[in-house]
Design a protein around this motif. Structure first.
Motif, mmCIF file in Angstrom:
data_model
loop_
_atom_site.group_PDB
_atom_site.id
_atom_site.type_symbol
_atom_site.label_atom_id
_atom_site.label_comp_id
_atom_site.label_asym_id
_atom_site.label_seq_id
_atom_site.Cartn_x
_atom_site.Cartn_y
_atom_site.Cartn_z
ATOM 1 N N TRP A 15 0.812 0.352 13.912
ATOM 2 C CA TRP A 15 0.178 0.236 14.991
ATOM 3 C C TRP A 15 -0.247 -0.787 15.311
ATOM 4 O O TRP A 15 -0.556 -2.102 16.191
ATOM 5 C CB TRP A 15 -0.118 1.981 15.773
ATOM 6 N N VAL A 16 -0.615 -1.156 15.043
ATOM 7 C CA VAL A 16 -1.919 -2.388 14.559
ATOM 8 C C VAL A 16 -0.932 -3.810 14.863
ATOM 9 O O VAL A 16 -1.118 -4.982 15.012
ATOM 10 C CB VAL A 16 -3.531 -2.773 13.918
ATOM 11 N N TRP A 17 0.125 -3.191 13.279
ATOM 12 C CA TRP A 17 1.012 -4.575 12.807
ATOM 13 C C TRP A 17 1.562 -4.314 14.167
ATOM 14 O O TRP A 17 2.127 -5.642 14.468
ATOM 15 C CB TRP A 17 0.887 -4.221 11.560
ATOM 16 N N VAL A 18 2.097 -3.371 14.393
ATOM 17 C CA VAL A 18 3.134 -3.344 16.212
ATOM 18 C C VAL A 18 3.112 -4.276 16.748
ATOM 19 O O VAL A 18 3.855 -4.992 17.798
ATOM 20 C CB VAL A 18 3.544 -2.779 16.387
ATOM 21 N N GLY B 113 -2.083 8.448 7.389
ATOM 22 C CA GLY B 113 -2.846 8.342 8.892
ATOM 23 C C GLY B 113 -2.917 6.537 8.663
ATOM 24 O O GLY B 113 -2.833 6.139 9.812
ATOM 25 N N ARG B 114 -3.285 6.403 7.607
ATOM 26 C CA ARG B 114 -4.181 4.904 6.826
ATOM 27 C C ARG B 114 -2.332 4.438 7.442
ATOM 28 O O ARG B 114 -2.625 2.912 8.313
ATOM 29 C CB ARG B 114 -4.555 4.809 5.732
ATOM 30 N N HIS B 115 -1.515 4.721 6.973
ATOM 31 C CA HIS B 115 0.063 3.410 6.794
ATOM 32 C C HIS B 115 -0.174 3.804 8.332
ATOM 33 O O HIS B 115 -0.129 2.776 8.956
ATOM 34 C CB HIS B 115 0.593 4.446 5.604
ATOM 35 N N ALA C 211 0.598 -1.379 0.069
ATOM 36 C CA ALA C 211 0.576 -0.069 0.057
ATOM 37 C C ALA C 211 0.655 1.233 0.062
ATOM 38 O O ALA C 211 2.218 1.366 0.122
ATOM 39 C CB ALA C 211 -0.794 -0.120 1.115
ATOM 40 N N PRO C 212 0.322 2.312 -0.266
ATOM 41 C CA PRO C 212 0.895 3.920 -0.413
ATOM 42 C C PRO C 212 1.618 4.046 0.881
ATOM 43 O O PRO C 212 0.885 3.807 2.480
ATOM 44 C CB PRO C 212 -0.054 4.818 -0.696
#
Length: 129
Positions: free
Chosen positions: A45-48, A38-40, A33-34
């Protein structure tokens, strides 16, 4: 393919596996993804958090009653996660990108590959052995 071996495993193994699968899916999206914005950042943070759950839960999964060499990867993940986040916060995007890609490859792809071996729960899930 059957989820039965995983669903009959101990709760910590289920937590570990489902967090890893979530991190694998979300990490793949993040890599494609780009970047920036904010989305990234929110997905990051969810991935972390998922990666921290995967790494921490691994310490309660011990083969033959003790930790193994694969737990070194968990320690490496727990060390590198905050370093990668700090790199992004400090504008060191190249370092951030390298650290996150390294975590994805080493912490999920390589370590996950070992879970597919015969005698392992995910090997039984995917291949039925």
């Amino acid at each position: 393919m059957t989820l039965a071996p995983l669903l009959s495993a101990a709760p910590v193994i289920q937590l570990h596996a489902f967090a890893a699968l979530g991190a694998l899916a979300l990490g793949g999206i993040q890599l494609l993804a780009p970047k920036g914005g904010g989305r990234h950042r929110a997905m990051g943070w969810v991935w972390v958090a998922l990666m921290a759950v995967v790494a921490l839960s691994s310490f309660w999964i011990a083969t033959r009653g003790h930790l193994s060499w694969i737990h070194l990867i968990s320690g490496w993940v727990l060390l590198l996660l905050p370093i990668a986040v700090l790199a992004a916060r400090r504008g060191r995007i190249r370092s951030h990108r390298r650290a996150m890609a390294s975590l994805f490859l080493g912490g999920l792809i390589i370590a996950g590959g070992f879970t597919l071996l015969p005698g392992r729960i995910m090997g039984a899930v995917v291949f039925g052995w």
